[in-house]
Design a protein around this motif. Structure first.
Motif, PDB file in Angstrom:
ATOM      1  N   GLU A  65      44.706  67.375 -11.299  1.00  9.66           N
ATOM      2  CA  GLU A  65      43.413  68.000 -11.574  1.00  9.66           C
ATOM      3  C   GLU A  65      42.695  67.277 -12.714  1.00  9.66           C
ATOM      4  O   GLU A  65      41.482  67.066 -12.665  1.00  9.66           O
ATOM      5  CB  GLU A  65      43.611  69.485 -11.890  1.00  9.66           C
ATOM      6  N   ILE A  66      43.471  66.863 -13.720  1.00 12.17           N
ATOM      7  CA  ILE A  66      42.837  66.150 -14.835  1.00 12.17           C
ATOM      8  C   ILE A  66      42.388  64.763 -14.386  1.00 12.17           C
ATOM      9  O   ILE A  66      41.286  64.313 -14.723  1.00 12.17           O
ATOM     10  CB  ILE A  66      43.784  66.116 -16.049  1.00 12.17           C
ATOM     11  N   LEU A  67      43.200  64.088 -13.584  1.00 13.45           N
ATOM     12  CA  LEU A  67      42.747  62.793 -13.049  1.00 13.45           C
ATOM     13  C   LEU A  67      41.515  62.987 -12.166  1.00 13.45           C
ATOM     14  O   LEU A  67      40.597  62.166 -12.177  1.00 13.45           O
ATOM     15  CB  LEU A  67      43.868  62.098 -12.269  1.00 13.45           C
ATOM     16  N   GLY A  68      41.473  64.081 -11.427  1.00 10.65           N
ATOM     17  CA  GLY A  68      40.312  64.384 -10.582  1.00 10.65           C
ATOM     18  C   GLY A  68      39.059  64.572 -11.432  1.00 10.65           C
ATOM     19  O   GLY A  68      37.976  64.069 -11.089  1.00 10.65           O
ATOM     20  N   ALA A  69      39.209  65.282 -12.553  1.00 10.58           N
ATOM     21  CA  ALA A  69      38.061  65.490 -13.445  1.00 10.58           C
ATOM     22  C   ALA A  69      37.591  64.147 -14.002  1.00 10.58           C
ATOM     23  O   ALA A  69      36.384  63.892 -14.110  1.00 10.58           O
ATOM     24  CB  ALA A  69      38.446  66.445 -14.578  1.00 10.58           C
ATOM     25  N   TRP A  70      38.541  63.268 -14.329  1.00  6.54           N
ATOM     26  CA  TRP A  70      38.175  61.928 -14.840  1.00  6.54           C
ATOM     27  C   TRP A  70      37.394  61.153 -13.780  1.00  6.54           C
ATOM     28  O   TRP A  70      36.390  60.502 -14.066  1.00  6.54           O
ATOM     29  CB  TRP A  70      39.444  61.157 -15.243  1.00  6.54           C
ATOM     30  N   ILE A  71      37.848  61.243 -12.540  1.00  7.47           N
ATOM     31  CA  ILE A  71      37.205  60.522 -11.436  1.00  7.47           C
ATOM     32  C   ILE A  71      35.791  61.052 -11.185  1.00  7.47           C
ATOM     33  O   ILE A  71      34.846  60.273 -11.002  1.00  7.47           O
ATOM     34  CB  ILE A  71      38.067  60.639 -10.152  1.00  7.47           C
ATOM     35  N   VAL A  72      35.632  62.383 -11.183  1.00  7.70           N
ATOM     36  CA  VAL A  72      34.302  62.959 -10.979  1.00  7.70           C
ATOM     37  C   VAL A  72      33.366  62.479 -12.088  1.00  7.70           C
ATOM     38  O   VAL A  72      32.219  62.071 -11.846  1.00  7.70           O
ATOM     39  CB  VAL A  72      34.356  64.511 -10.955  1.00  7.70           C
ATOM     40  N   HIS A  73      33.885  62.475 -13.315  1.00  9.97           N
ATOM     41  CA  HIS A  73      33.085  61.999 -14.450  1.00  9.97           C
ATOM     42  C   HIS A  73      32.708  60.520 -14.258  1.00  9.97           C
ATOM     43  O   HIS A  73      31.572  60.117 -14.506  1.00  9.97           O
ATOM     44  CB  HIS A  73      33.876  62.207 -15.742  1.00  9.97           C
ATOM     45  N   ALA A  74      33.704  59.723 -13.795  1.00 12.69           N
ATOM     46  CA  ALA A  74      33.430  58.287 -13.594  1.00 12.69           C
ATOM     47  C   ALA A  74      32.365  58.096 -12.514  1.00 12.69           C
ATOM     48  O   ALA A  74      31.495  57.225 -12.628  1.00 12.69           O
ATOM     49  CB  ALA A  74      34.722  57.554 -13.214  1.00 12.69           C
ATOM     50  N   TRP A  75      32.432  58.918 -11.476  1.00 14.01           N
ATOM     51  CA  TRP A  75      31.427  58.833 -10.405  1.00 14.01           C
ATOM     52  C   TRP A  75      30.026  59.069 -10.976  1.00 14.01           C
ATOM     53  O   TRP A  75      29.069  58.340 -10.675  1.00 14.01           O
ATOM     54  CB  TRP A  75      31.755  59.864  -9.313  1.00 14.01           C
ATOM     55  N   GLU A  76      29.919  60.073 -11.830  1.00 16.68           N
ATOM     56  CA  GLU A  76      28.617  60.354 -12.448  1.00 16.68           C
ATOM     57  C   GLU A  76      28.215  59.222 -13.386  1.00 16.68           C
ATOM     58  O   GLU A  76      27.047  58.816 -13.434  1.00 16.68           O
ATOM     59  CB  GLU A  76      28.662  61.702 -13.186  1.00 16.68           C
ATOM     60  N   ALA A  77      29.208  58.671 -14.104  1.00 16.13           N
ATOM     61  CA  ALA A  77      28.908  57.598 -15.067  1.00 16.13           C
ATOM     62  C   ALA A  77      28.402  56.330 -14.379  1.00 16.13           C
ATOM     63  O   ALA A  77      27.695  55.533 -14.992  1.00 16.13           O
ATOM     64  CB  ALA A  77      30.147  57.286 -15.905  1.00 16.13           C
ATOM     65  N   ILE A  78      28.774  56.127 -13.102  1.00 12.22           N
ATOM     66  CA  ILE A  78      28.254  54.933 -12.408  1.00 12.22           C
ATOM     67  C   ILE A  78      27.011  55.261 -11.572  1.00 12.22           C
ATOM     68  O   ILE A  78      26.591  54.467 -10.737  1.00 12.22           O
ATOM     69  CB  ILE A  78      29.333  54.257 -11.519  1.00 12.22           C
ATOM     70  N   GLY A  79      26.447  56.460 -11.789  1.00  8.05           N
ATOM     71  CA  GLY A  79      25.175  56.783 -11.155  1.00  8.05           C
ATOM     72  C   GLY A  79      25.299  57.590  -9.872  1.00  8.05           C
ATOM     73  O   GLY A  79      24.393  57.588  -9.045  1.00  8.05           O
ATOM     74  N   GLY A 239      30.964  47.560  -8.077  1.00 12.05           N
ATOM     75  CA  GLY A 239      30.863  48.670  -9.016  1.00 12.05           C
ATOM     76  C   GLY A 239      32.023  49.624  -8.842  1.00 12.05           C
ATOM     77  O   GLY A 239      32.758  49.564  -7.854  1.00 12.05           O
ATOM     78  N   GLY A 240      32.198  50.494  -9.847  1.00 12.80           N
ATOM     79  CA  GLY A 240      33.268  51.478  -9.771  1.00 12.80           C
ATOM     80  C   GLY A 240      34.152  51.445 -10.996  1.00 12.80           C
ATOM     81  O   GLY A 240      33.772  50.894 -12.038  1.00 12.80           O
ATOM     82  N   ALA A 241      35.342  52.043 -10.873  1.00  8.97           N
ATOM     83  CA  ALA A 241      36.268  52.143 -12.005  1.00  8.97           C
ATOM     84  C   ALA A 241      37.677  52.334 -11.467  1.00  8.97           C
ATOM     85  O   ALA A 241      37.857  52.801 -10.342  1.00  8.97           O
ATOM     86  CB  ALA A 241      35.887  53.321 -12.909  1.00  8.97           C
ATOM     87  N   ALA A 242      38.675  51.953 -12.289  1.00 11.31           N
ATOM     88  CA  ALA A 242      40.071  52.125 -11.881  1.00 11.31           C
ATOM     89  C   ALA A 242      40.864  52.754 -13.012  1.00 11.31           C
ATOM     90  O   ALA A 242      40.600  52.502 -14.187  1.00 11.31           O
ATOM     91  CB  ALA A 242      40.687  50.776 -11.506  1.00 11.31           C
ATOM     92  N   LEU A 243      41.837  53.575 -12.637  1.00  8.79           N
ATOM     93  CA  LEU A 243      42.722  54.215 -13.610  1.00  8.79           C
ATOM     94  C   LEU A 243      44.160  53.954 -13.172  1.00  8.79           C
ATOM     95  O   LEU A 243      44.561  54.342 -12.071  1.00  8.79           O
ATOM     96  CB  LEU A 243      42.443  55.725 -13.635  1.00  8.79           C
ATOM     97  N   VAL A 244      44.910  53.281 -14.046  1.00 12.08           N
ATOM     98  CA  VAL A 244      46.302  52.938 -13.728  1.00 12.08           C
ATOM     99  C   VAL A 244      47.220  53.711 -14.670  1.00 12.08           C
ATOM    100  O   VAL A 244      47.072  53.611 -15.887  1.00 12.08           O
ATOM    101  CB  VAL A 244      46.544  51.423 -13.910  1.00 12.08           C
ATOM    102  N   VAL A 245      48.146  54.492 -14.108  1.00 13.76           N
ATOM    103  CA  VAL A 245      49.100  55.237 -14.931  1.00 13.76           C
ATOM    104  C   VAL A 245      50.494  54.752 -14.557  1.00 13.76           C
ATOM    105  O   VAL A 245      50.851  54.718 -13.376  1.00 13.76           O
ATOM    106  CB  VAL A 245      48.999  56.757 -14.668  1.00 13.76           C
TER     107      VAL A 245
END
Ligand code: SAH
Length: 367
Positions: A65-79, A239-245
């Motif tokens: 859920e927290i990774l999901g929130a990060w992704i939604v935020h990233a989506w907004e951050a890239i427009g 464009g986009g973003a990546a998160l590696v854990v």
């Protein structure tokens, strides 16, 4: 040894070494994990309490859920692009994607814009993922590699405990230079480590490694770096973003991290090929170097504990526990500890974010 399963892959590997000579550690690892008939991910049930190990998304829904929130935020951050591809590497049982999509539902426009792309080589796990995700209503495409990922839209990429499963090479300082570590046969016809012929170019080594003592082991991760380089190039173009854990280290150093795990316990790496999980710690310094594709770059590395706490792990845990029994609340508290406490997953696991430098990423970049 009663609990040691027979390993059909062992016979095959012995035969290959007999006919072709010593096998580099990277080949051994690739076969143990990915052999179509007997590779670990192809036939074992790795995850969960009854499996061999438990990953963060299997510990608690809070992680996804927290990774999901990060992704939604990233989506907004890239427009807030539409269409957009949500990509997960090595999705296991599909739990992380399911938890992320539950959060995505809070942004109907995001849910409508996305297709889900799962990079997964195991047919068995693809079936498990399909089952976990069939009720989400989201369009899913599976991929064997990055080659077939969409090239016409931004990518939002997540990988948890994926890079640690990619084949590494090992080099041993033999006194007169670094030699590739291989697997050969002992007198009894069993497997043993031995030095091979390939050497390492000293010019590539950071200064602190030039004086490594005899017997020191150095690991390199050509496959992980190549995948990251490919992704960074795509992020620069699309464009986009990546998160590696993953578990790993932030600075190149000598030390052997290749490990085999079965039934939640370490076992010898050469003992039961294909029957134990085989992983290596991720070199995040090397991964960050591979992620450089201006304007795309990796952000400074963060621990999993810091990342989750910055994004509100405690608050979300409180919401999840509200109105539940005391026993359930205790369970949630244990899960939070497990994910974020420094002596559990909080410090060994690291989070690396990659995106164009002007994109403001939650937890990593100042508001
Ligand atoms: N992310 C999941 C599973 C981690 S296990 C979780 O956190 O629970 C590693 C996953 O990567 C498995 O799904 C495995 O089948 C997949 N995998 C391993 N090597 C791969 C490769 N070379 N290409 C694609 N997927 C791979």
């Amino acid at each position: 040894m009663p609990d040691m399963p027979a390993s059909p892959l062992l016979d095959r590997i012995v035969r290959l070494i007999e006919t072709q000579g010593p096998m580099p550690v990277s080949d051994y690892m690739a076969r143990c994990l990915g052999d179509p008939g007997h590779g670990y991910y192809m036939q074992a049930e790795p995850f969960g309490r009854s499996g061999d190990f438990i990953t963060a998304p299997e510990v608690s829904q809070l992680f996804g859920e927290i990774l999901g929130a990060w992704i939604v935020h990233a989506w907004e951050a890239i427009g807030a692009p539409d269409p957009v591809a949500l990509v997960e590497f090595g999705p296991g049982r599909g739990t992380l994607s399911a938890d992320m999509l539950r959060v995505a539902r809070l942004r109907p426009a995001f849910l409508k814009a996305l297709t889900l792309h799962l990079v997964e080589t195991s047919p068995r796990l693809r079936t498990a993922q399909k089952k976990t995700l069939e009720d989400t209503g989201v369009t899913i495409r599976w991929h064997d590699s990055t080659a077939t990922l969409p090239d016409d839209r931004p990518l939002l990429i997540v990988a948890n405990e994926f890079f640690d499963a990619l084949p590494i090479r090992q080099f041993v300082q033999g006194g007169a230079g670094w030699r590739e570590r291989c697997i050969g046969l002992d007198e009894a016809g069993g497997l043993r480590f031995q030095a091979g012929l390939a050497s390492l170019d000293e010019a590539d080594l950071p200064p602190q490694l030039k004086t490594a003592p005899e017997g020191a082991v150095l690991e390199t991760q050509p496959v992980a770096n190549a995948i990251m380089q490919d992704l960074a190039g795509r992020l620069a173009g699309q464009g986009g973003a990546a998160l590696v854990v993953d578990y790993g280290y932030g600075k190149t150093a000598v030390g052997e991290t290749l490990q085999a795990v079965r039934n939640h316990k370490p076992v010898p790496v050469l003992e039961t090929p294909g029957k134990a999980d085989l992983t290596a710690h991720v070199n995040f310094e090397a991964l960050a170097r591979a992620a450089k594709a201006p304007p795309v770059a990796a952000r400074p590395l963060m621990t999993q504990g810091d990342f989750l706490l910055r994004l509100g792990l405690l608050e979300r845990a409180g919401q999840l526990g509200a109105g539940r029994s005391l026993a359930e609340q205790d369970g949630i508290r244990d899960d939070v500890e497990r994910l974020a406490a420094p002596d559990q997953m909080g410090e060994l696991f690291k989070v690396m974010a990659v995106a164009p430098q002007d994109v403001r990423l939650a937890a990593f970049d100042a508001a």
